[in-house]
Scaffold this active site. Structure first.
Site, PDB file in Angstrom:
ATOM      1  N   LYS B 173      66.962  35.215  63.975  1.00 45.77           N
ATOM      2  CA  LYS B 173      67.517  36.929  62.662  1.00 45.77           C
ATOM      3  C   LYS B 173      67.744  35.504  61.611  1.00 45.77           C
ATOM      4  O   LYS B 173      67.461  35.850  60.691  1.00 45.77           O
ATOM      5  CB  LYS B 173      67.840  37.372  63.636  1.00 45.77           C
ATOM      6  N   LYS B 241      74.870  39.917  53.261  1.00 47.34           N
ATOM      7  CA  LYS B 241      75.758  40.201  55.148  1.00 47.34           C
ATOM      8  C   LYS B 241      74.384  39.493  55.723  1.00 47.34           C
ATOM      9  O   LYS B 241      75.004  38.005  56.231  1.00 47.34           O
ATOM     10  CB  LYS B 241      75.616  41.168  55.099  1.00 47.34           C
TER      11      LYS B 241
END
Lengths: 298, 298
Positions: B173, B241
């Site tokens: 990811k 983030k």
């Protein structure tokens, strides 16, 4: 259109097959090159020999230049026996080199002063594209001049895009190289990271290629990058040169490029570590160097 | 497989429709969320109410967490009435949050100590993907645990890729977000540059999309970027983030990310300039800010 005589300056890896395609399409092509061997081959293919850039410009209705960088283009145009000395009213200069957008604007002004017209028309698609006549050509200049020469450009390229006024072709080529470098470095940083983390790199590439990360580099270079194979393709040293053009033009136009600046430095390291003749995807090796001796992916 | 009870912790924008898909597939699903409204809706859809993460873990054969960040996942697992207090031999914890790969490894160790198994299985594909059950799921953990739970994952996602041992899903990811950010920033720098240079941006995008610069961002975001439209899509604050996770993990694994560091700073500027709820392609506005007041593209 094939009643027009074309002058062709720069019979290199790209220029020679482009000139050949023009000959095959029925144009008279007067060729010039600093070294004579490519001119001999051009003559063997049915072309004519030019004695100097000035001679080529005097004999050609259209003069095409396909040269390595801005200083060479400037010299070939401005020197005593240069193109500008041979330009007359109606001459069209098409510069297919990849050079600075602002140098292009200056040169176009000088051509205009002599009654000529100039298009910047840098190319992408590599040697195969030059041989097959399937190049992508990004064109800057007057709309009417682009249209009058579209048929000629279509002999050498498949996609001809008019991107705006003089310099816009070079600007577009710089944009291309900015995005290519961003992908190459992004994929490199991701793969070295994933390798250090112990993930399976083929699975990583499979998992992310189909989504928002999808790009030409993941599809066409990641498999060989994982194997540590960096045969060109497109030389890292050309990518570096093109990024320098982009950085310099960003300076001229007042456009900051924080991310591209990093890519530029990493491609500089390809030169300094003797890897300029590797494929541009080989920038992954610089990331590996930074990660230390144990960090080779292959 | 639908005789297994699933605990589901985190019924947010992503979690709620994922839990709904599990209910629709015939699983018993015990839901838990900090605020009660999403749990009420879960019960109305046929689900059961969990009193605490511990309660959910005690009642579930499988516990799925879908939470905002590493600290929240750590708290939900480790607190007195947390998941770990309810894990017993054979419990499978599937963390579908996007968090740190190294935090993931630590948590997996703690689950293992209690006789349970853990998969990290972060997702991409957005709210639509969660609703339609078409998410891309990147999985880290033991092969056998992945295979035993593949049918369950396929209720929520379309592409399930096992990327390596514990943490490899999170690593993948992070790779995704590294490459996405490189594209977003690269295209932004190119478009602002081309605009400053006076080129026609639509033509620039047309000219470069089909070649080596081709990518998801050029195909799917450049047209709206040119119009100055930045409706999400994927929040810039989430991109920020996720880049912080990548940077921190790069620190942990000793993998330098010079280019990603710049993207991270530019996304930080999306937060500091109050644009966190814009689409991640809105990072172009930060480049425009840097180029000065006259440099808006739209």
């Amino acid at each position: 259109m094939s009643d027009r005589t074309i002058g062709f300056i720069g019979l290199g890896i790209m220029g020679a097959p482009m000139a050949k395609n023009l000959l095959d399409a029925g144009y008279d092509v007067v060729g010039y090159n600093r070294s004579q061997e490519p001119v001999d081959e051009h003559v063997e293919s049915g072309g004519e020999r030019g004695d100097s850039p000035q001679d080529v410009a005097e004999r050609g209705d259209v003069v095409i230049t396909c040269l390595p960088d801005s200083p060479v283009v400037e010299d070939v145009l401005r020197r005593d026996d240069g193109v500008l000395a041979g330009v007359s009213a109606g001459t069209v200069l098409i510069d297919m080199s990849t050079i600075s957008p602002t140098v292009t604007e200056d040169l176009a002004g000088e051509v205009n002063e002599r009654g000529g017209e100039m298009l910047d028309a840098p190319i992408s698609g590599g040697e195969e594209g030059a041989i097959e006549g399937s190049l992508s050509i990004m064109v800057g200049g007057e709309e009417s001049v682009v249209e009058n020469n579209r048929e000629l450009l279509e002999v050498m390229g498949e996609t001809i895009t008019h991107c705006g006024p003089s310099g816009a072709g070079q600007t577009t080529k710089a944009c291309n190289q900015i995005v290519v470098a961003a992908q190459m470095v992004g994929v490199s940083e991701a793969l070295v990271f994933a390798n250090q983390a112990g993930a399976d790199l083929k699975s990583v590439v499979d998992a992310i290629s189909g989504g928002a990360a999808g790009c030409w580099t993941l599809d066409n270079r990641a498999p060989s990058m994982i194997e540590g194979e960096f045969d060109p393709g497109f030389f890292a040293s050309y990518q570096y040169k093109d990024l320098r053009i982009a950085m310099d033009a960003g300076e001229d136009f007042g456009s900051p490029m924080a991310q591209t600046a990093v890519a530029h430095e990493l491609y500089k390291a390809m030169e300094t570590t003797g890897r300029g003749k590797d494929d541009n995807s080989g920038v992954m090796q610089v990331i590996e160097d930074l990660a230390g001796e144990e960090a080779r992916v292959e």
